[in-house]
Design a protein around this motif. Structure first.
Motif, PDB file in Angstrom:
ATOM      1  N   VAL A   1       5.717  17.221 -10.715  1.00  0.00           N
ATOM      2  CA  VAL A   1       5.179  18.194  -9.635  1.00  0.00           C
ATOM      3  C   VAL A   1       4.834  17.347  -8.653  1.00  0.00           C
ATOM      4  O   VAL A   1       4.020  16.552  -8.784  1.00  0.00           O
ATOM      5  N   GLY A   2       5.274  17.750  -7.453  1.00  0.00           N
ATOM      6  CA  GLY A   2       4.669  17.028  -5.933  1.00  0.00           C
ATOM      7  C   GLY A   2       5.734  16.603  -5.046  1.00  0.00           C
ATOM      8  O   GLY A   2       5.299  16.167  -3.961  1.00  0.00           O
ATOM      9  N   CYS A   3       7.043  17.031  -5.000  1.00  0.00           N
ATOM     10  CA  CYS A   3       7.787  16.698  -4.141  1.00  0.00           C
ATOM     11  C   CYS A   3       7.703  17.200  -2.872  1.00  0.00           C
ATOM     12  O   CYS A   3       7.845  16.794  -1.805  1.00  0.00           O
ATOM     13  N   TYR A   4       7.392  18.473  -3.024  1.00  0.00           N
ATOM     14  CA  TYR A   4       6.731  19.352  -1.788  1.00  0.00           C
ATOM     15  C   TYR A   4       5.772  18.680  -0.873  1.00  0.00           C
ATOM     16  O   TYR A   4       5.712  18.452   0.224  1.00  0.00           O
ATOM     17  N   THR A   5       4.609  18.035  -1.680  1.00  0.00           N
ATOM     18  CA  THR A   5       3.562  17.792  -1.124  1.00  0.00           C
ATOM     19  C   THR A   5       4.028  16.208  -0.580  1.00  0.00           C
ATOM     20  O   THR A   5       3.735  15.843   0.435  1.00  0.00           O
TER      21      THR A   5
ATOM     22  N   ARG B   1      12.224  23.493  -2.899  1.00  0.00           N
ATOM     23  CA  ARG B   1      13.684  23.993  -2.667  1.00  0.00           C
ATOM     24  C   ARG B   1      14.058  24.313  -0.897  1.00  0.00           C
ATOM     25  O   ARG B   1      15.122  24.357  -0.717  1.00  0.00           O
ATOM     26  N   ILE B   2      12.929  25.113  -0.491  1.00  0.00           N
ATOM     27  CA  ILE B   2      13.217  25.383   0.927  1.00  0.00           C
ATOM     28  C   ILE B   2      13.303  24.122   1.539  1.00  0.00           C
ATOM     29  O   ILE B   2      13.995  24.120   2.575  1.00  0.00           O
ATOM     30  N   GLN B   3      12.644  23.101   1.519  1.00  0.00           N
ATOM     31  CA  GLN B   3      12.654  21.969   2.174  1.00  0.00           C
ATOM     32  C   GLN B   3      14.113  21.291   2.055  1.00  0.00           C
ATOM     33  O   GLN B   3      14.442  20.330   2.733  1.00  0.00           O
TER      34      GLN B   3
ATOM     35  N   GLY C   1      10.053  33.113   8.046  1.00  0.00           N
ATOM     36  CA  GLY C   1       8.765  32.981   7.766  1.00  0.00           C
ATOM     37  C   GLY C   1       8.437  31.384   7.360  1.00  0.00           C
ATOM     38  O   GLY C   1       7.187  31.287   6.842  1.00  0.00           O
ATOM     39  N   ALA C   2       9.298  30.602   8.016  1.00  0.00           N
ATOM     40  CA  ALA C   2       8.879  29.361   7.609  1.00  0.00           C
ATOM     41  C   ALA C   2       7.774  28.763   8.588  1.00  0.00           C
ATOM     42  O   ALA C   2       7.684  29.394   9.565  1.00  0.00           O
ATOM     43  N   HIS C   3       6.970  27.865   8.126  1.00  0.00           N
ATOM     44  CA  HIS C   3       5.714  27.186   8.666  1.00  0.00           C
ATOM     45  C   HIS C   3       5.336  25.783   8.546  1.00  0.00           C
ATOM     46  O   HIS C   3       5.572  25.720   7.277  1.00  0.00           O
ATOM     47  N   GLY C   4       4.995  24.914   9.327  1.00  0.00           N
ATOM     48  CA  GLY C   4       4.660  23.610   8.963  1.00  0.00           C
ATOM     49  C   GLY C   4       5.759  23.052   8.233  1.00  0.00           C
ATOM     50  O   GLY C   4       6.722  22.881   8.777  1.00  0.00           O
ATOM     51  N   THR C   5       5.253  22.484   7.261  1.00  0.00           N
ATOM     52  CA  THR C   5       6.196  21.683   6.329  1.00  0.00           C
ATOM     53  C   THR C   5       6.782  22.455   5.351  1.00  0.00           C
ATOM     54  O   THR C   5       7.766  22.100   4.484  1.00  0.00           O
ATOM     55  N   TYR C   6       6.606  24.090   5.262  1.00  0.00           N
ATOM     56  CA  TYR C   6       7.112  24.823   4.470  1.00  0.00           C
ATOM     57  C   TYR C   6       8.526  25.346   5.045  1.00  0.00           C
ATOM     58  O   TYR C   6       8.260  26.428   5.416  1.00  0.00           O
ATOM     59  N   ALA C   7       9.426  24.567   5.359  1.00  0.00           N
ATOM     60  CA  ALA C   7      10.341  24.761   6.117  1.00  0.00           C
ATOM     61  C   ALA C   7      11.749  23.753   5.874  1.00  0.00           C
ATOM     62  O   ALA C   7      11.408  22.733   5.067  1.00  0.00           O
ATOM     63  N   PRO C   8      12.985  24.349   6.011  1.00  0.00           N
ATOM     64  CA  PRO C   8      14.223  23.513   5.830  1.00  0.00           C
ATOM     65  C   PRO C   8      13.924  22.121   6.374  1.00  0.00           C
ATOM     66  O   PRO C   8      13.749  22.003   7.614  1.00  0.00           O
ATOM     67  N   LEU C   9      14.117  21.262   5.405  1.00  0.00           N
ATOM     68  CA  LEU C   9      13.976  19.677   6.107  1.00  0.00           C
ATOM     69  C   LEU C   9      15.299  18.988   5.867  1.00  0.00           C
ATOM     70  O   LEU C   9      15.159  17.522   6.414  1.00  0.00           O
ATOM     71  N   GLY C  10      15.949  19.142   4.884  1.00  0.00           N
ATOM     72  CA  GLY C  10      17.279  18.772   4.489  1.00  0.00           C
ATOM     73  C   GLY C  10      16.967  17.605   3.562  1.00  0.00           C
ATOM     74  O   GLY C  10      17.724  16.540   3.608  1.00  0.00           O
TER      75      GLY C  10
END
Lengths: 689, 374
Positions: free
Chosen positions: B224-228, B255-257, B268-277
């Protein structure tokens, strides 16, 4: 020895034997009464009559905790504290599950191994506490880590089997449909305790716990008494490990972990006084079963999961309260005090009304420092330095090792920046926990105070800087207020700090679950995140904040009236009270301060990770105690310095950072961590003869 | 005075009962209990919601009388709890086992009394119990193989594990390391304990980064932790197209990233909670397993034959297969969407793998609010 203690309180001319007996066993009697009351409740709400099956499973369910609590009680009677309980239970469990054969000889032999393993850990604890004169809480915290590591080396994941014969011998039937084996096990354990208690050694246990100096003067070999107390405790833990092995039929390296706090709750419920000298193992058996029955009641009533930790907390409080409410209870004392004060005010007889007449005794002029002023500064602060410096020395060594292992860390500003960011949480907690420990208490509500305030504020803020402007102060105020409630419970209701804050921890856990409905959805605002992860004039903003916080903490503890009162209360409540220190007010202030610190950490942590999660504070309870003690603070209160605690924070954070950068197996890291902890405080040992 | 206080306790206790006790309406339904362990995380809450939704669905509400109980993180207590359930006349017990082995004795006793014991997500090793979970070895191996391929068999990687001492963590980590060991070009430079928690992952990664800067790390394998990790890379100023390949968890944030940068459908994306590819693979231990276990328990009680081990297919999402759901109905998920709008799921740690072809009764509303599909 308890006779002596109580004998002093006996009023002349009212010397009835039964009264003395009653007073002597009061804790036990109340514990039994609470247990019986709860048992009646369970029986009333359980459909159908009480069957043998139920008695069997209830006696099985509580036996491990009861055995472990008996061991803990023996340590607590000597005035100590043993954090290694759960770890030893796990160790014994995996040793038995991984190696036991199914022949009767092997089964019997491994019961011996279980006891021996427990006794061995106990002997290590006992050696360092009794002969090296180290604080029990640090020694056992270190051995806890080491034993955890060894456990993982023996068995890295759940598995193994316990021979069927072994399992049914301990957890089956002694006489089918009449007497469950666990009851026999506990009877034997209780019998052993009776024999011990009535021996010379038993008298020594109570003597050492009541007053070690006096016991020493009376010719008791206090060192050996303490040593054997830990060994005996280890034997009980070994038995607990053997029992849980029989009950579960297999091994799990984590099985004992959640027992740590429950064991303390069981001991306190059983009427044993933390700090030593009063109580006994029989009460702890009752306490353990009381805890278990509370769970049963909640199960039968089907109390919602979110409320069950609240209910457990409240019942724990009520049960302990039941033992303490009477005319000597603190609330009665404070009511009398308030009445007297009001009366005095009405008569104008308060001390404050006589300001002018205060006698000023003529003191001799203070001796002028000689030409060697620096030397005298060292002389004056020698004691403080001796307790503060080891942590810093350890920190420097860890820095050196980090440089040697990774290269380029010492000259890398980024390393120090990250280190200080990670330190900030513990440094803040250390002030609150440290103040509580300085008064001789302990704050166990830290984990869920962090969690609750973090989740609440993140939920309100929901990423908005505007809301954060009022939500952050609100969270801090709430933490302070809840902390003050802890203090009020401790002062007015006379609850032991451990019980009050443990119960509060459960209540806050429930509150966090109810508020978030099990899934916290809030997240931190951009400003919060910048504060924890951005940059301001080089370092991360929180590093600047940490510097200011540390200065404020130093001033608070060293230079304010409140700070001096904390030390006064910790050294002796009685002397403090006679010196006109507001003991109650000071304690309430201390726990409010600790609540504030935890709340602050909750808010910072949610900024650090961007979100608040349930259980986010779980990893901070033991470290918050460890850094305080490693920094030279006496767990019994009265001695310690915030600078030392900061050193402890730096040492432990640098050490875990060093270990995190390696690929060592986790088991080895635990062992290394424990060993370093032990070595760091070796220099702190008491040097008294 | 000495006795009044305990009496007070009893009085209060009885008061509690009077308030809390409500009679159970017993119909001719199957009496099924849910014994959960820890409720303090998103995964457990979602799983519990989905089980409750399943019990409330129109297919099951007339068949099942479900009672939910929580043991907390203590195996002793769960043993006690299961015993009590057996005493209360449970016909089946759906269990999230705290320990795969510690419950064996009590499970054996329950089986002997003809109670169906079925465990979800984690396992019970006692042979009479039914188990519903993914293959943990696969969950370690497949993401590890993906990472090796993404790095072309060469590079320094960081490994973040779960909770040490658990079977799940030990098996996943061992399987992954076995893969890495086959490639001499792959070096594990640091290994941290992540406890299956995003905040812990951040603390551990912060520690690791003090001695191994991003420039020296080529990829990450995390339970767990790829998002972080992606968030921390952004904080360190790493551009989107230089994000490190990360093999990790099935959280919605991760998954959003994974969606392509600037995906216009994301609300509703914000900060790093957004599509980053960011190049990633997302695997999951799906939270619908409890709901499926309940279904299977009913099947067993109805006399149908169910295998002792139901192996769940491992949900795998890569950049190529990540697809946004708009409503999150089961129907929509059946067409292949697997990540939800940040506007709906404000918590990036929320677990997105809630779809199974076998559980048409439950969708997003089930996982969020415990409401079955209409």
């Amino acid at each position: 020895m308890s006779t002596l203690v109580l004998g002093a309180r006996r009023r002349p001319g009212r010397r009835h034997g039964w009264r003395v007996e009653l007073g002597r066993h009061r804790g036990l009697i109340v514990a039994c009464a609470v247990f019986v009351a709860l048992f009646v409740v369970v029986d009333a709400i359980t459909p159908g009559a009480f069957s043998y099956f139920e008695i069997h499973f209830m006696s099985t369910g509580g036996a491990t905790l009861a055995l472990a609590a008996m061991g803990q009680t023996i340590v607590i009677l000597t005035g100590g504290f043993d954090l290694s309980t759960g770890a030893v239970v796990s160790l014994v469990n995996v040793v038995l599950a991984s190696a036991m054969g199914s022949s009767p000889l092997s089964e019997a032999g491994f019961f011996g191994v279980a006891l021996a393993a427990g006794a061995l850990v106990g002997a290590v604890n006992g050696f360092f506490v009794a002969f090296v004169r180290m604080q029990s809480i640090v020694v056992t915290l270190s051995t806890m880590f080491i034993v955890q590591g060894v456990t993982l080396l023996v068995m890295e994941k759940p598995g193994g089997t316990i021979a069927q014969g072994f399992a049914s011998f301990f957890s089956g039937d002694a006489i089918p449909h009449l007497l469950p084996a666990p009851i026999v096990v506990l009877l034997v354990a209780a019998l052993v305790w009776r024999l011990v208690k009535n021996s010379r050694f038993g008298v020594g246990l109570y003597a050492v716990g009541s007053d070690e100096e006096a016991a020493h003067a009376a010719g008791i070999r206090t060192g050996w008494v303490k040593f054997w107390a830990y060994v005996l405790a280890g034997l009980y833990y070994g038995a607990a490990g053997a029992f849980i092995s029989a009950e579960t039929g297999s091994g799990d390296p984590l099985v004992g972990q959640p027992m740590l706090l429950e064991v303390f709750a069981a001991v306190v419920l059983g009427g044993t006084l933390l700090g030593g000298g009063r109580g006994g193992c029989i009460g702890s058996i009752v306490g353990a079963y009381t805890l278990m029955i509370i769970v049963n009641i909640l199960l039968v009533l089907n109390v919602s999961a979110y409320y069950s930790s609240v209910a457990e907390g409240v019942i724990l409080l009520l049960a302990v309260l039941a033992a303490s409410l009477n005319r000597q209870s603190p609330i009665a004392f404070y009511l009398r005090l308030a009445r007297d004060k009001l009366a005095a005010r009405a008569r104008g007889a308060l001390a404050a009304a006589h300001r002018g007449g205060a006698p000023a005794p003529a003191l001799p002029a203070p001796a002028r420092a000689g030409p060697g002023g620096a030397a005298s500064w060292f002389a004056r602060h020698g004691e403080a330095l001796r307790t503060i410096l080891p942590a810093y020395a350890g920190f420097v060594i860890v820095l050196g090792v980090s440089q040697a292992v990774f290269g380029g860390t010492l000259a890398n500003p980024g390393y120090y920046n990250s280190l200080l960011v990670l330190c900030s949480f513990l440094a803040i907690l250390a002030l609150g926990q440290g103040a509580a420990i300085l008064t001789g208490g302990l704050d166990l509500s830290v984990p869920w105070m962090i969690g609750f305030v973090g989740i609440l504020t993140a939920g309100l803020i929901h990423g908005s800087d505007v809301v954060a402007i009022w939500a952050v102060p609100l969270g801090l105020a709430l933490g302070t207020a809840i902390g003050a409630v802890n203090g009020l419970g401790i002062v007015l209701l006379g609850l032991p700090p451990i019980v009050m804050t443990l119960a509060m921890n459960g209540i806050l856990e429930g509150a966090a679950l109810i508020y978030s409905n099990g899934t916290p959805s809030g997240f931190a605002s951009p400003a919060q995140r910048w504060f924890m992860t951005g940059h301001f004039l080089g370092p991360t903003p929180v590093v600047w904040f940490l510097v200011l916080f540390a200065l404020a903490a130093l001033l608070l503890l060293d230079r304010t009236v409140f700070g001096r009162r904390i030390y006064a209360v910790g050294n002796s409540t009685l002397v403090a009270r006679l010196s006109a220190v507001g003991v109650g007010g000071t304690l309430i202030g201390v726990y409010a301060l600790s609540g504030f610190c935890s709340a602050l950490v909750g808010i910072l942590l949610s900024g650090f990770s961007g979100q608040a999660t349930l259980g986010m504070g779980d990893d901070y309870l033991l470290p918050s105690i460890a850094v305080v003690v490693v920094g030279g603070t006496l767990i019994t209160g009265g001695r310690g310095h915030y600078l030392g605690m900061l050193g402890g924070v730096l040492l432990l954070t640098a050490l875990s950072t060093l270990l995190a950068g390696t690929t060592l197996p986790n088991a080895m890291r635990d062992i290394i961590f424990g060993l370093v902890l032990l070595a760091a405080v070796l220099a702190l040992r008491e040097r008294k003869a | 005075m000495r006795w009044r206080a305990p009496l007070l306790v009893v009085g209060i206790a009885f008061g509690v009962i009077a308030v809390a006790h409500h009679a159970e309406a017993a119909g001719k339904k199957f009496k099924i209990f849910l014994s959960m362990s820890y409720i303090g995380n998103d995964w457990q809450a979602e799983a519990a919601n989905m089980i409750k939704a399943m019990a409330a669905s129109k297919q099951y509400r007339d068949k099942v009388n479900l009672e939910v109980k929580v043991a907390g993180p203590d195996a002793q207590r769960q043993i006690q709890q299961i015993n009590a359930m057996v005493e209360e006349g449970a016909q089946a017990i759906v269990v999230y086992p705290i320990s795969p082995t510690a419950l064996n004795q009590v499970v054996k006793t329950a089986c002997a009394r003809h109670v169906v014991m079925i465990a979800y997500d984690s396992e019970i090793t006692e042979p009479c119990a039914y188990n519903v979970h993914i293959d943990q070895l696969e969950a370690g191996r497949i993401p590890a193989e993906w990472l090796v391929k993404a790095l072309h068999g060469k590079g320094n990687i960081v490994v973040i594990t779960g909770v040490p001492g658990t079977s799940v963590d030990t098996e996943r980590t061992a399987a992954a390391k076995k893969v890495f060991a086959k490639y001499p070009g792959i070096h594990i430079v640091a290994e941290g304990v992540g406890m299956w928690s995003q905040p812990v992952a951040r603390t551990v990664l912060t520690k690791i980064l003090t001695t191994h800067p991003w420039s020296s790390i080529d990829g990450l394998w995390m339970q767990v932790g790829c998002y972080t990790a992606a968030s921390m890379e952004k904080e360190a100023g790493i551009p989107n197209d230089k994000l490190k390949p990360c093999a990790g968890e099935g959280s919605n944030g991760h998954r959003i990233q994974m969606l392509p940068v600037g995906d216009p459908a994301v609300a509703g994306a914000h900060g790093t909670y957004a599509p980053l590819g960011g190049p990633s693979i997302s695997y999951a231990s799906p939270p619908y397993s409890g709901a499926l276990a309940l279904k299977l328990a009913v099947e067993i009680l109805e006399g149908r034959k169910v295998p002792k081990f139901t192996k769940l297919p491992l949900p795998i999402v890569t950049n190529a297969t990540a697809k946004l759901c708009t409503k999150g109905t089961w129907q929509e998920m059946a067409h292949g969407c697997n990540v939800f709008q940040p506007a709906i799921i404000s918590n990036p740690g929320w677990f997105a793998s809630i779809y199974s072809p076998r559980t048409p009764e439950v969708g997003l509303q089930a996982a969020l609010n415990g409401k079955p599909e209409q």
